[in-house]
Write an enzyme that holds these catalytic residues in place. Structure first.
Site, PDB file in Angstrom:
ATOM      1  CD1 TRP A   1      -0.832  -0.542  -3.985  1.00  0.00           C
ATOM      2  CD2 TRP A   1      -1.204   0.520  -5.919  1.00  0.00           C
ATOM      3  NE1 TRP A   1      -1.356  -1.457  -4.876  1.00  0.00           N
ATOM      4  CE2 TRP A   1      -1.602  -0.829  -6.066  1.00  0.00           C
ATOM      5  CE3 TRP A   1      -1.348   1.385  -7.008  1.00  0.00           C
ATOM      6  CZ2 TRP A   1      -2.125  -1.329  -7.262  1.00  0.00           C
ATOM      7  CZ3 TRP A   1      -1.868   0.887  -8.195  1.00  0.00           C
ATOM      8  CH2 TRP A   1      -2.248  -0.447  -8.315  1.00  0.00           C
TER       9      TRP A   1
ATOM     10  CD1 TRP B   1     -17.871  10.952 -19.899  1.00  0.00           C
ATOM     11  CD2 TRP B   1     -18.302   9.077 -18.763  1.00  0.00           C
ATOM     12  NE1 TRP B   1     -16.684  10.314 -19.688  1.00  0.00           N
ATOM     13  CE2 TRP B   1     -16.907   9.153 -18.996  1.00  0.00           C
ATOM     14  CE3 TRP B   1     -18.807   7.966 -18.071  1.00  0.00           C
ATOM     15  CZ2 TRP B   1     -16.015   8.180 -18.555  1.00  0.00           C
ATOM     16  CZ3 TRP B   1     -17.926   6.995 -17.631  1.00  0.00           C
ATOM     17  CH2 TRP B   1     -16.551   7.103 -17.880  1.00  0.00           C
TER      18      TRP B   1
ATOM     19  CD1 TRP C   1     -13.093   8.838 -16.002  1.00  0.00           C
ATOM     20  CD2 TRP C   1     -11.872  10.010 -14.541  1.00  0.00           C
ATOM     21  NE1 TRP C   1     -12.060   9.434 -16.697  1.00  0.00           N
ATOM     22  CE2 TRP C   1     -11.296  10.148 -15.824  1.00  0.00           C
ATOM     23  CE3 TRP C   1     -11.277  10.656 -13.461  1.00  0.00           C
ATOM     24  CZ2 TRP C   1     -10.153  10.914 -16.063  1.00  0.00           C
ATOM     25  CZ3 TRP C   1     -10.140  11.417 -13.691  1.00  0.00           C
ATOM     26  CH2 TRP C   1      -9.592  11.539 -14.983  1.00  0.00           C
TER      27      TRP C   1
ATOM     28  CG  ASN D   1      -8.505   1.527  -0.428  1.00  0.00           C
ATOM     29  OD1 ASN D   1      -8.553   2.614  -1.014  1.00  0.00           O
ATOM     30  ND2 ASN D   1      -7.934   0.462  -0.950  1.00  0.00           N
TER      31      ASN D   1
ATOM     32  CD  GLU E   1      -2.901  -0.982   0.006  1.00  0.00           C
ATOM     33  OE1 GLU E   1      -3.391   0.117  -0.293  1.00  0.00           O
ATOM     34  OE2 GLU E   1      -3.112  -2.013  -0.659  1.00  0.00           O
TER      35      GLU E   1
ATOM     36  CD1 TRP F   1     -11.629   9.282  -7.588  1.00  0.00           C
ATOM     37  CD2 TRP F   1     -13.374   8.477  -8.716  1.00  0.00           C
ATOM     38  NE1 TRP F   1     -12.727   9.347  -6.761  1.00  0.00           N
ATOM     39  CE2 TRP F   1     -13.817   8.867  -7.429  1.00  0.00           C
ATOM     40  CE3 TRP F   1     -14.308   7.945  -9.608  1.00  0.00           C
ATOM     41  CZ2 TRP F   1     -15.143   8.729  -7.017  1.00  0.00           C
ATOM     42  CZ3 TRP F   1     -15.620   7.803  -9.201  1.00  0.00           C
ATOM     43  CH2 TRP F   1     -16.028   8.186  -7.922  1.00  0.00           C
TER      44      TRP F   1
END
Length: 436
Positions: free
Chosen positions: A261, A290, A343, A325, A258, A366
């Site tokens: 990341w 969209w 998004w 998360n 993590e 996202w």
């Protein structure tokens, strides 16, 4: 005659201990006077004057102010536009050098370039250091010297390159005597800057070894405290990434991943700056048409979609500035895939609400959910909220905490049917991507 001083400029590194730029400042020739700027270029754009992040930063800077007072020193705290603040400081102090730590977002890079030019024109050195990540810029590259765009090979190379040098703490406390000895200066109140206390209870700056040790077992269960809640402290640098990596190596490889990341998304931000401009990492995904139904978006924002796990997550976010998360992934997938809403709308909403908001990680998350990002899930992978609930909140403990009316007649019907939504989004994505 003005006293000669070195300035250490605090930004995303709000601590005295294990701070790279501060360490080098304290080892310089002249006494060190710390500085923090409440940046009006950023704050003037905030509509919410009860912003939890501004409150958190103010409390943290106040703590630093108190810590420095005990050392016989102080911190200059200014409210203004950085270039104007620096011009004012140059007329007040004889500044010999300025030290700070790297920042990676576009606004920050542009700001630092302008400040550097101003200082250099006066013969003042501007020195910046790596502090908020373990590896940055071109430090982790593939065999062909190109940036990684997939997490797994990046993390493997990251671990291969790691040694004690990269995670050794900077012993700033050895040089605390080099802070400028001076009377404590007043700092502006929140109210003087047009903001107010929120009453929010912020997560403790506590490294809980029990939580880290069981992180791989418990991290996906939103009803329990199975995560460290240190993200806000990492975001504002109230805790050192090096200290956390030291713990992760000893205690839990899943938690270490993590932390990697974070470095990965900073790496993407540095190498692919087009994502700063609200563009998809994979540009072909900008062809998607969209629906962007505003009523449905508001239902999502308010936690009234009729999907309890989604609604619970959004209500937790709205009330606390935090969302688990696993639930972040579920709510993001729902907005993009079930409602076919851009998004970027969700990214902006999270940016407004999250206490731990960080552009690189938020954008990365996202775009992962949308399928448009690096290391993204295939666009046809669509989270089923019901299946996610059965897997991660089977007893509805989390849901009942945030959606107590789940069994009442006035709880809304699902805003869209899952199978229908799945087919609709697959068709929209396929149509856009077939244009390639």
């Amino acid at each position: 005659m003005k006293q000669k001083v070195s300035i250490f400029w605090y930004r995303r590194d709000l601590r005295l201990d294990d701070n790279a730029g501060l360490y080098y400042a304290l080892r310089s020739t002249y006494p060190v006077l710390p500085l923090f700027i409440f940046d009006r270029e950023i704050l003037d754009k905030l509509d919410n004057k009860h912003d939890t992040r501004v409150d958190f930063i103010h409390k943290t800077v106040s703590e630093i102010h108190q810590q420095l007072a005990k050392l016989g020193s102080t911190i200059i705290v200014k409210y203004g536009k950085p270039l104007e603040v620096w011009e004012s400081l140059l007329s007040t102090f004889e500044i010999t050098e300025v030290y700070t730590n790297h920042d990676y977002e576009k606004y920050s890079i542009d700001r630092d370039e302008r400040v550097c030019e101003l200082l250099n024109a006066k013969g003042i050195g501007f020195y910046t250091y790596k502090d908020q990540v373990i590896f940055e810029k071109n430090e982790v590259l593939s065999g062909s010297k190109t940036p990684y765009t997939v997490f797994t090979p990046y993390s493997k190379k990251w671990k291969e390159q790691l040694n004690d040098f990269y995670i050794k703490s900077y012993p700033t406390e050895t040089y605390f005597k080099n802070f400028l000895q001076t009377a404590s200066l007043p700092i502006p109140t929140l109210e003087e800057m047009g903001f107010f206390e929120t009453g929010m209870e912020f997560p403790e700056k506590l490294i809980d070894e029990n939580v880290i040790g069981r992180y791989n077992e418990l991290r996906n269960i939103p009803s329990i405290s199975g995560t460290t809640r240190l993200s806000v402290h990492l975001r504002f640098g109230t805790i050192s990434i090096r200290k956390l990596v030291q713990k992760a190596i000893k205690l839990n490889q899943t938690w270490l991943n993590e932390l990697i990341w974070r470095d990965f998304y900073m790496n993407i931000l540095y190498h692919f700056p087009h994502i700063n401009n609200a563009e998809a990492f994979r540009r072909e995904y900008d062809e998607i048409v969209w629906r962007n139904n505003e009523e449905e978006f508001q239902a999502w924002c308010n936690g009234k979609t009729g999907y309890p796990i989604v609604d619970a997550g959004m209500r937790e976010l709205n009330e606390t500035g935090f969302m688990h998360n696993r639930v972040r992934m579920i709510t993001a997938s729902f907005l993009v895939k079930h409602l076919l809403i851009d998004w970027r709308w969700g990214e902006a909403y999270f940016a407004e609400k999250l206490l731990d908001y960080d552009f690189a990680a938020n954008n990365g998350g996202w775009q992962w959910a949308a399928g448009s990002g690096c290391d993204a899930a295939p666009y046809f992978r669509i989270f089923n909220p019901t299946a996610q609930t059965q897997k991660f909140d089977p007893d509805l403990k989390y849901i009942k905490k945030w959606v107590p009316e789940i069994s009442d007649f006035d709880y809304p019907e699902p805003i869209v049917e899952h199978t229908f939504a799945r087919e609709r989004v697959l068709k929209a994505y396929k149509k856009a991507l077939d244009k390639k």
